[in-house]
Design a protein around this motif. Structure first.
Motif, PDB file in Angstrom:
ATOM      1  N   ASP A 173       0.830  -1.203   0.000  1.00  7.66           N
ATOM      2  CA  ASP A 173       0.000   0.000   0.000  1.00  7.66           C
ATOM      3  C   ASP A 173       0.867   1.257   0.000  1.00  7.66           C
ATOM      4  OD1 ASP A 173      -2.611   1.221   0.083  1.00  7.66           O
ATOM      5  OD2 ASP A 173      -2.269   1.660   2.192  1.00  7.66           O
ATOM      6  N   VAL A 174       1.937   1.227   0.795  1.00  7.29           N
ATOM      7  CA  VAL A 174       2.865   2.353   0.858  1.00  7.29           C
ATOM      8  C   VAL A 174       3.554   2.555  -0.487  1.00  7.29           C
ATOM      9  CG1 VAL A 174       5.079   3.097   1.851  1.00  7.29           C
ATOM     10  CG2 VAL A 174       3.253   2.277   3.343  1.00  7.29           C
ATOM     11  N   VAL A 175       4.000   1.475  -1.106  1.00 12.07           N
ATOM     12  CA  VAL A 175       4.667   1.565  -2.404  1.00 12.07           C
ATOM     13  C   VAL A 175       3.732   2.205  -3.427  1.00 12.07           C
ATOM     14  CG1 VAL A 175       5.535   0.146  -4.324  1.00 12.07           C
ATOM     15  CG2 VAL A 175       6.343  -0.275  -2.004  1.00 12.07           C
ATOM     16  N   LEU A 176       2.471   1.810  -3.415  1.00  8.64           N
ATOM     17  CA  LEU A 176       1.511   2.390  -4.358  1.00  8.64           C
ATOM     18  C   LEU A 176       1.258   3.867  -4.070  1.00  8.64           C
ATOM     19  CD1 LEU A 176      -1.152  -0.445  -4.748  1.00  8.64           C
ATOM     20  CD2 LEU A 176       0.556   0.281  -6.420  1.00  8.64           C
ATOM     21  N   LYS A 177       1.083   4.210  -2.809  1.00 11.84           N
ATOM     22  CA  LYS A 177       0.775   5.614  -2.501  1.00 11.84           C
ATOM     23  C   LYS A 177       1.958   6.529  -2.788  1.00 11.84           C
ATOM     24  CE  LYS A 177       1.816   6.142   2.464  1.00 11.84           C
ATOM     25  NZ  LYS A 177       2.617   7.375   2.383  1.00 11.84           N
ATOM     26  N   GLU A 178       3.164   5.997  -2.711  1.00 10.79           N
ATOM     27  CA  GLU A 178       4.362   6.784  -3.010  1.00 10.79           C
ATOM     28  C   GLU A 178       4.724   6.750  -4.492  1.00 10.79           C
ATOM     29  OE1 GLU A 178       5.986   8.726  -0.850  1.00 10.79           O
ATOM     30  OE2 GLU A 178       4.651   8.160   0.801  1.00 10.79           O
ATOM     31  N   ARG A 179       3.879   6.069  -5.290  1.00  6.20           N
ATOM     32  CA  ARG A 179       4.077   5.954  -6.744  1.00  6.20           C
ATOM     33  C   ARG A 179       5.387   5.262  -7.099  1.00  6.20           C
ATOM     34  NH1 ARG A 179      -0.326   7.701  -5.348  1.00  6.20           N
ATOM     35  NH2 ARG A 179      -1.567   9.201  -6.534  1.00  6.20           N
ATOM     36  N   ARG A 180       5.713   4.245  -6.291  1.00  6.06           N
ATOM     37  CA  ARG A 180       6.873   3.409  -6.584  1.00  6.06           C
ATOM     38  C   ARG A 180       6.404   2.143  -7.291  1.00  6.06           C
ATOM     39  NH1 ARG A 180       8.805   4.400  -0.405  1.00  6.06           N
ATOM     40  NH2 ARG A 180       9.458   6.567  -0.690  1.00  6.06           N
ATOM     41  N   LYS A 181       7.332   1.358  -7.797  1.00  4.81           N
ATOM     42  CA  LYS A 181       6.964   0.168  -8.566  1.00  4.81           C
ATOM     43  C   LYS A 181       6.599  -0.983  -7.631  1.00  4.81           C
ATOM     44  CE  LYS A 181       7.960  -0.753 -12.615  1.00  4.81           C
ATOM     45  NZ  LYS A 181       8.419  -1.121 -13.963  1.00  4.81           N
ATOM     46  N   LEU A 182       5.440  -1.584  -7.907  1.00  3.50           N
ATOM     47  CA  LEU A 182       4.972  -2.767  -7.195  1.00  3.50           C
ATOM     48  C   LEU A 182       4.704  -3.857  -8.217  1.00  3.50           C
ATOM     49  CD1 LEU A 182       3.923  -4.293  -4.675  1.00  3.50           C
ATOM     50  CD2 LEU A 182       1.672  -3.264  -5.140  1.00  3.50           C
ATOM     51  N   VAL A 183       5.382  -4.993  -8.074  1.00  3.29           N
ATOM     52  CA  VAL A 183       5.208  -6.117  -8.991  1.00  3.29           C
ATOM     53  C   VAL A 183       4.590  -7.273  -8.214  1.00  3.29           C
ATOM     54  CG1 VAL A 183       6.349  -7.742 -10.548  1.00  3.29           C
ATOM     55  CG2 VAL A 183       7.169  -5.383 -10.399  1.00  3.29           C
ATOM     56  N   LEU A 184       3.454  -7.749  -8.712  1.00  2.00           N
ATOM     57  CA  LEU A 184       2.723  -8.846  -8.071  1.00  2.00           C
ATOM     58  C   LEU A 184       2.850 -10.093  -8.939  1.00  2.00           C
ATOM     59  CD1 LEU A 184      -0.542  -6.845  -7.254  1.00  2.00           C
ATOM     60  CD2 LEU A 184       1.461  -7.154  -5.783  1.00  2.00           C
ATOM     61  N   VAL A 185       3.610 -11.069  -8.470  1.00  2.00           N
ATOM     62  CA  VAL A 185       3.781 -12.323  -9.210  1.00  2.00           C
ATOM     63  C   VAL A 185       2.619 -13.233  -8.807  1.00  2.00           C
ATOM     64  CG1 VAL A 185       5.363 -14.202  -9.801  1.00  2.00           C
ATOM     65  CG2 VAL A 185       6.276 -11.940  -9.228  1.00  2.00           C
ATOM     66  N   ALA A 186       1.458 -12.921  -9.382  1.00  2.00           N
ATOM     67  CA  ALA A 186       0.203 -13.563  -8.993  1.00  2.00           C
ATOM     68  C   ALA A 186       0.156 -14.989  -9.512  1.00  2.00           C
ATOM     69  CB  ALA A 186      -0.967 -12.756  -9.540  1.00  2.00           C
ATOM     70  N   ARG A 187      -0.072 -15.919  -8.597  1.00  2.00           N
ATOM     71  CA  ARG A 187       0.013 -17.341  -8.928  1.00  2.00           C
ATOM     72  C   ARG A 187      -1.301 -18.031  -8.602  1.00  2.00           C
ATOM     73  NH1 ARG A 187      -0.630 -21.754  -9.610  1.00  2.00           N
ATOM     74  NH2 ARG A 187       0.744 -23.545  -9.575  1.00  2.00           N
ATOM     75  N   GLU A 188      -2.073 -18.311  -9.642  1.00  2.00           N
ATOM     76  CA  GLU A 188      -3.315 -19.070  -9.512  1.00  2.00           C
ATOM     77  C   GLU A 188      -3.787 -19.438 -10.907  1.00  2.00           C
ATOM     78  OE1 GLU A 188      -5.178 -21.294  -8.056  1.00  2.00           O
ATOM     79  OE2 GLU A 188      -5.422 -20.018  -6.305  1.00  2.00           O
ATOM     80  N   ALA A 189      -4.487 -20.541 -11.038  1.00  2.00           N
ATOM     81  CA  ALA A 189      -5.079 -20.931 -12.322  1.00  2.00           C
ATOM     82  C   ALA A 189      -6.098 -22.031 -12.063  1.00  2.00           C
ATOM     83  CB  ALA A 189      -3.997 -21.437 -13.286  1.00  2.00           C
ATOM     84  N   PRO A 190      -7.229 -21.983 -12.715  1.00  2.00           N
ATOM     85  CA  PRO A 190      -7.733 -20.881 -13.526  1.00  2.00           C
ATOM     86  C   PRO A 190      -8.158 -19.715 -12.643  1.00  2.00           C
ATOM     87  CG  PRO A 190      -9.415 -22.570 -13.332  1.00  2.00           C
ATOM     88  CD  PRO A 190      -8.187 -23.110 -12.657  1.00  2.00           C
ATOM     89  N   LEU A 191      -8.441 -18.590 -13.262  1.00  2.00           N
ATOM     90  CA  LEU A 191      -8.813 -17.380 -12.531  1.00  2.00           C
ATOM     91  C   LEU A 191     -10.316 -17.174 -12.586  1.00  2.00           C
ATOM     92  CD1 LEU A 191      -6.000 -15.160 -14.009  1.00  2.00           C
ATOM     93  CD2 LEU A 191      -6.111 -15.970 -11.646  1.00  2.00           C
ATOM     94  N   ASN A 192     -10.887 -16.793 -11.424  1.00  2.00           N
ATOM     95  CA  ASN A 192     -12.312 -16.464 -11.437  1.00  2.00           C
ATOM     96  C   ASN A 192     -12.490 -14.965 -11.646  1.00  2.00           C
ATOM     97  OD1 ASN A 192     -12.307 -15.070  -8.878  1.00  2.00           O
ATOM     98  ND2 ASN A 192     -12.413 -17.041  -7.831  1.00  2.00           N
ATOM     99  N   LEU A 193     -13.718 -14.530 -11.806  1.00  2.00           N
ATOM    100  CA  LEU A 193     -13.991 -13.140 -12.125  1.00  2.00           C
ATOM    101  C   LEU A 193     -13.541 -12.194 -11.011  1.00  2.00           C
ATOM    102  CD1 LEU A 193     -15.157 -11.134 -14.134  1.00  2.00           C
ATOM    103  CD2 LEU A 193     -17.421 -11.533 -13.117  1.00  2.00           C
ATOM    104  N   ILE A 194     -13.680 -12.614  -9.766  1.00  2.00           N
ATOM    105  CA  ILE A 194     -13.229 -11.781  -8.641  1.00  2.00           C
ATOM    106  C   ILE A 194     -11.726 -11.542  -8.729  1.00  2.00           C
ATOM    107  CG2 ILE A 194     -12.949 -11.703  -6.132  1.00  2.00           C
ATOM    108  CD1 ILE A 194     -15.557 -13.406  -5.990  1.00  2.00           C
ATOM    109  N   GLN A 195     -10.964 -12.590  -9.000  1.00  2.00           N
ATOM    110  CA  GLN A 195      -9.510 -12.467  -9.107  1.00  2.00           C
ATOM    111  C   GLN A 195      -9.114 -11.579 -10.283  1.00  2.00           C
ATOM    112  OE1 GLN A 195      -8.936 -16.659  -9.343  1.00  2.00           O
ATOM    113  NE2 GLN A 195      -8.729 -16.927  -7.130  1.00  2.00           N
ATOM    114  N   LEU A 196      -9.795 -11.739 -11.416  1.00  2.00           N
ATOM    115  CA  LEU A 196      -9.514 -10.892 -12.577  1.00  2.00           C
ATOM    116  C   LEU A 196      -9.816  -9.426 -12.277  1.00  2.00           C
ATOM    117  CD1 LEU A 196     -10.940 -13.227 -15.346  1.00  2.00           C
ATOM    118  CD2 LEU A 196      -8.530 -12.594 -15.058  1.00  2.00           C
ATOM    119  N   ARG A 197     -10.912  -9.178 -11.575  1.00  2.00           N
ATOM    120  CA  ARG A 197     -11.245  -7.797 -11.216  1.00  2.00           C
ATOM    121  C   ARG A 197     -10.246  -7.232 -10.211  1.00  2.00           C
ATOM    122  NH1 ARG A 197     -17.823  -8.461 -11.250  1.00  2.00           N
ATOM    123  NH2 ARG A 197     -18.044  -8.037 -13.479  1.00  2.00           N
ATOM    124  N   ASN A 198      -9.766  -8.073  -9.302  1.00  2.00           N
ATOM    125  CA  ASN A 198      -8.732  -7.617  -8.363  1.00  2.00           C
ATOM    126  C   ASN A 198      -7.439  -7.279  -9.103  1.00  2.00           C
ATOM    127  OD1 ASN A 198     -10.348  -7.775  -6.081  1.00  2.00           O
ATOM    128  ND2 ASN A 198      -9.659  -9.835  -5.550  1.00  2.00           N
TER     129      ASN A 198
END
Length: 195
Positions: free
Chosen positions: A113-138
């Protein structure tokens, strides 16, 4: 560590993919001028035991500073603590949801949250499959907030490579997001270079 070192926060959560987190930390150790600040969730430690037969002792020595998962008073919980950004690897769907909705109930989510508010780079190595609509919207919400969603997709164009080479390629490509080069990462130079 030198005061001129660039700081990178690494959060490791309970999604499958402990090998990628471990390799990313190893590659960071080889990179000059980087200071690593590490947070492991309890589920990350459990997954490392299941997937790699390793515990926190395999990860913590690869960082310059290690924080407790619930330590909201840690330096990385404040925007005044300067960093280049953060990578969450692997990023569970629970953590993705927390990041996408600003729910900072632990240090990994708060640091993100801090990285986002400070406009720094945040990389999310999101690991799941298959993806549901909630996850895609997130994923969309996190992207709109400024994060980079980086699923650990293998580079199939490399042909038949070992598991470790695949993990190195993924971890190296994640570090590319921060301008951290690694000679073991394959760079595509066109079809003629493959002949």
């Amino acid at each position: 560590m030198s005061t001129s070192a660039r700081r990178l926060i690494v959060g490791v959560t309970g999604a499958s993919g402990s090998a990628i987190a471990l390799r990313l930390l190893q590659l960071l150790q080889q990179a000059d001028g980087w200071e690593v600040h590490l947070v492991l969730s309890p589920a990350a430690i459990l997954n490392a035991q299941i997937e790699l037969n390793l515990g926190r002792e395999a990860f913590e020595p690869l960082a310059h500073r290690v924080y407790a998962h619930k330590d909201i008073s840690a330096s990385i919980a404040s925007g005044s603590f300067r960093t280049e950004g953060m990578v969450i690897v692997p990023c569970s769907m629970n953590t993705l949801s927390a990041v996408a909705h600003g729910a900072s109930s632990n240090l990994i989510a708060r640091a993100a949250d801090v990285v986002l508010k400070e406009r720094r780079k945040l990389v999310l190595v999101a690991r799941e499959a298959p993806l549901n609509l909630i996850q895609l919207r997130n994923m969309t919400a996190a992207t709109e907030a400024g994060a980079v969603v980086f699923p650990p997709v293998p580079s199939f164009y490399l042909g038949e490579i070992s598991f470790q080479q695949m993990v190195t390629q993924i971890a190296g490509r994640v570090l590319d997001q921060f301008g951290i080069d690694n000679p073991d990462v394959f760079r595509w130079n066109g079809i003629k270079s493959r002949a």
